[in-house]
Design a protein around this motif. Structure first.
Motif, PDB file in Angstrom:
ATOM      1  N   PHE A   6       0.830  -1.198   0.000  1.00  0.00           N
ATOM      2  CA  PHE A   6       0.000   0.000   0.000  1.00  0.00           C
ATOM      3  C   PHE A   6       0.873   1.260   0.000  1.00  0.00           C
ATOM      4  CE2 PHE A   6      -2.317   3.369   2.243  1.00  0.00           C
ATOM      5  CZ  PHE A   6      -3.391   3.519   1.359  1.00  0.00           C
ATOM      6  N   ALA A   7       1.893   1.281   0.836  1.00  0.00           N
ATOM      7  CA  ALA A   7       2.801   2.425   0.902  1.00  0.00           C
ATOM      8  C   ALA A   7       3.517   2.616  -0.436  1.00  0.00           C
ATOM      9  CB  ALA A   7       3.814   2.239   2.028  1.00  0.00           C
ATOM     10  N   PHE A   8       3.919   1.526  -1.070  1.00  0.00           N
ATOM     11  CA  PHE A   8       4.578   1.609  -2.368  1.00  0.00           C
ATOM     12  C   PHE A   8       3.619   2.173  -3.414  1.00  0.00           C
ATOM     13  CE2 PHE A   8       5.614  -0.266  -6.511  1.00  0.00           C
ATOM     14  CZ  PHE A   8       6.868   0.284  -6.698  1.00  0.00           C
ATOM     15  N   ALA A   9       2.379   1.705  -3.413  1.00  0.00           N
ATOM     16  CA  ALA A   9       1.379   2.174  -4.375  1.00  0.00           C
ATOM     17  C   ALA A   9       1.095   3.661  -4.186  1.00  0.00           C
ATOM     18  CB  ALA A   9       0.098   1.363  -4.253  1.00  0.00           C
ATOM     19  N   VAL A  10       0.962   4.087  -2.936  1.00  0.00           N
ATOM     20  CA  VAL A  10       0.693   5.498  -2.651  1.00  0.00           C
ATOM     21  C   VAL A  10       1.877   6.366  -3.056  1.00  0.00           C
ATOM     22  CG1 VAL A  10       0.333   7.168  -0.793  1.00  0.00           C
ATOM     23  CG2 VAL A  10      -1.003   5.064  -0.852  1.00  0.00           C
ATOM     24  N   SER A  11       3.081   5.938  -2.735  1.00  0.00           N
ATOM     25  CA  SER A  11       4.258   6.742  -3.090  1.00  0.00           C
ATOM     26  C   SER A  11       4.464   6.783  -4.602  1.00  0.00           C
ATOM     27  CB  SER A  11       5.509   6.231  -2.381  1.00  0.00           C
ATOM     28  OG  SER A  11       5.798   4.907  -2.759  1.00  0.00           O
ATOM     29  N   THR A  12       4.168   5.696  -5.289  1.00  0.00           N
ATOM     30  CA  THR A  12       4.274   5.678  -6.750  1.00  0.00           C
ATOM     31  C   THR A  12       3.253   6.622  -7.370  1.00  0.00           C
ATOM     32  OG1 THR A  12       5.083   3.404  -6.734  1.00  0.00           O
ATOM     33  CG2 THR A  12       4.161   4.217  -8.804  1.00  0.00           C
ATOM     34  N   ALA A  13       2.022   6.571  -6.885  1.00  0.00           N
ATOM     35  CA  ALA A  13       0.974   7.467  -7.394  1.00  0.00           C
ATOM     36  C   ALA A  13       1.332   8.926  -7.132  1.00  0.00           C
ATOM     37  CB  ALA A  13      -0.365   7.121  -6.764  1.00  0.00           C
ATOM     38  N   LEU A  14       1.861   9.204  -5.969  1.00  0.00           N
ATOM     39  CA  LEU A  14       2.274  10.559  -5.630  1.00  0.00           C
ATOM     40  C   LEU A  14       3.404  11.030  -6.537  1.00  0.00           C
ATOM     41  CD1 LEU A  14       1.924  12.963  -3.741  1.00  0.00           C
ATOM     42  CD2 LEU A  14       3.559  11.892  -2.196  1.00  0.00           C
ATOM     43  N   ALA A  15       4.387  10.177  -6.770  1.00  0.00           N
ATOM     44  CA  ALA A  15       5.514  10.527  -7.644  1.00  0.00           C
ATOM     45  C   ALA A  15       5.032  10.784  -9.066  1.00  0.00           C
ATOM     46  CB  ALA A  15       6.564   9.427  -7.625  1.00  0.00           C
ATOM     47  N   LEU A  16       4.134   9.952  -9.581  1.00  0.00           N
ATOM     48  CA  LEU A  16       3.600  10.157 -10.927  1.00  0.00           C
ATOM     49  C   LEU A  16       2.798  11.454 -11.009  1.00  0.00           C
ATOM     50  CD1 LEU A  16       2.533   6.536 -11.908  1.00  0.00           C
ATOM     51  CD2 LEU A  16       4.458   7.859 -12.809  1.00  0.00           C
ATOM     52  N   GLY A  17       2.054  11.754  -9.965  1.00  0.00           N
ATOM     53  CA  GLY A  17       1.303  13.009  -9.929  1.00  0.00           C
ATOM     54  C   GLY A  17       2.217  14.216  -9.954  1.00  0.00           C
ATOM     55  N   ILE A  18       3.290  14.168  -9.203  1.00  0.00           N
ATOM     56  CA  ILE A  18       4.255  15.274  -9.189  1.00  0.00           C
ATOM     57  C   ILE A  18       4.906  15.416 -10.562  1.00  0.00           C
ATOM     58  CG2 ILE A  18       6.490  16.012  -8.263  1.00  0.00           C
ATOM     59  CD1 ILE A  18       5.534  14.834  -5.549  1.00  0.00           C
ATOM     60  N   VAL A  19       5.306  14.300 -11.151  1.00  0.00           N
ATOM     61  CA  VAL A  19       5.913  14.341 -12.487  1.00  0.00           C
ATOM     62  C   VAL A  19       4.940  14.955 -13.486  1.00  0.00           C
ATOM     63  CG1 VAL A  19       6.669  12.883 -14.408  1.00  0.00           C
ATOM     64  CG2 VAL A  19       7.560  12.481 -12.122  1.00  0.00           C
ATOM     65  N   TYR A  20       3.674  14.560 -13.438  1.00  0.00           N
ATOM     66  CA  TYR A  20       2.667  15.096 -14.355  1.00  0.00           C
ATOM     67  C   TYR A  20       2.539  16.606 -14.209  1.00  0.00           C
ATOM     68  CZ  TYR A  20      -1.850  16.350 -16.297  1.00  0.00           C
ATOM     69  OH  TYR A  20      -2.844  16.979 -16.980  1.00  0.00           O
ATOM     70  N   PHE A  21       2.407  17.104 -12.986  1.00  0.00           N
ATOM     71  CA  PHE A  21       2.184  18.530 -12.779  1.00  0.00           C
ATOM     72  C   PHE A  21       3.432  19.372 -13.018  1.00  0.00           C
ATOM     73  CE2 PHE A  21      -1.609  16.987 -10.596  1.00  0.00           C
ATOM     74  CZ  PHE A  21      -2.553  17.804 -11.190  1.00  0.00           C
ATOM     75  N   VAL A  22       4.614  18.798 -12.885  1.00  0.00           N
ATOM     76  CA  VAL A  22       5.854  19.549 -13.093  1.00  0.00           C
ATOM     77  C   VAL A  22       6.326  19.457 -14.537  1.00  0.00           C
ATOM     78  CG1 VAL A  22       8.291  19.670 -12.454  1.00  0.00           C
ATOM     79  CG2 VAL A  22       6.566  19.358 -10.691  1.00  0.00           C
ATOM     80  N   ILE A  23       6.258  18.277 -15.116  1.00  0.00           N
ATOM     81  CA  ILE A  23       6.849  18.057 -16.433  1.00  0.00           C
ATOM     82  C   ILE A  23       5.862  18.272 -17.576  1.00  0.00           C
ATOM     83  CG2 ILE A  23       7.891  16.296 -17.900  1.00  0.00           C
ATOM     84  CD1 ILE A  23       9.311  15.226 -15.486  1.00  0.00           C
TER      85      ILE A  23
END
Length: 126
Positions: free
Chosen positions: A5-22
């Motif tokens: 669960f922690a891995f899934a949440v951190s992955t989703a968060l990282a992808l969200g940050i990449v989307y909004f920044v890049i």
């Protein structure tokens, strides 16, 4: 189970940050106008993003390679006097607004800066 669960949440968060920044989320705009540079090497486009009656409406100015059509730079700006004007005063530029003061977003230097070129190749997600 907690580790997954922690891995899934951190992955989703990282992808969200990449989307909004890049990712480039700038809309295409409407009422677009285009102009080719005097030497034919570049094409400028200015599109309306948000109309503000009697005020500074929001626009996007884009610079493209005149031969390949590849986007080289893009700036979002506010203006009450939009235009497309090719200038060689103090360095070659394309101006997207006249008389709005010293806002750097209202013009693109030619050739575009490395930063402008980097931002121009960001993927577009609609």
């Amino acid at each position: 189970m907690k580790a997954r669960f922690a891995f899934a949440v951190s992955t989703a968060l990282a992808l969200g940050i990449v989307y909004f920044v890049i990712a480039d989320r700038t809309p295409d705009g409407t009422e677009c106008q285009r102009s080719r540079s005097p030497d034919g090497r570049y094409l400028a486009e200015r599109c309306l993003l948000e109309w503000v009656p009697g005020g500074n409406s929001k626009y996007v100015g884009r610079l493209f390679d005149g031969n390949s059509g590849r986007r080289l730079a893009q700036h979002v700006f506010d203006s009450s006097t939009p235009t497309i004007l090719w200038s060689d005063y103090q360095g070659e530029t394309v101006l997207f607004s006249v008389g709005d003061g010293g806002d750097d977003a209202t013009y693109i230097s030619i050739p575009p800066s490395g930063w402008d070129r980097l931002l121009a190749v960001r993927p577009r997600f609609k």
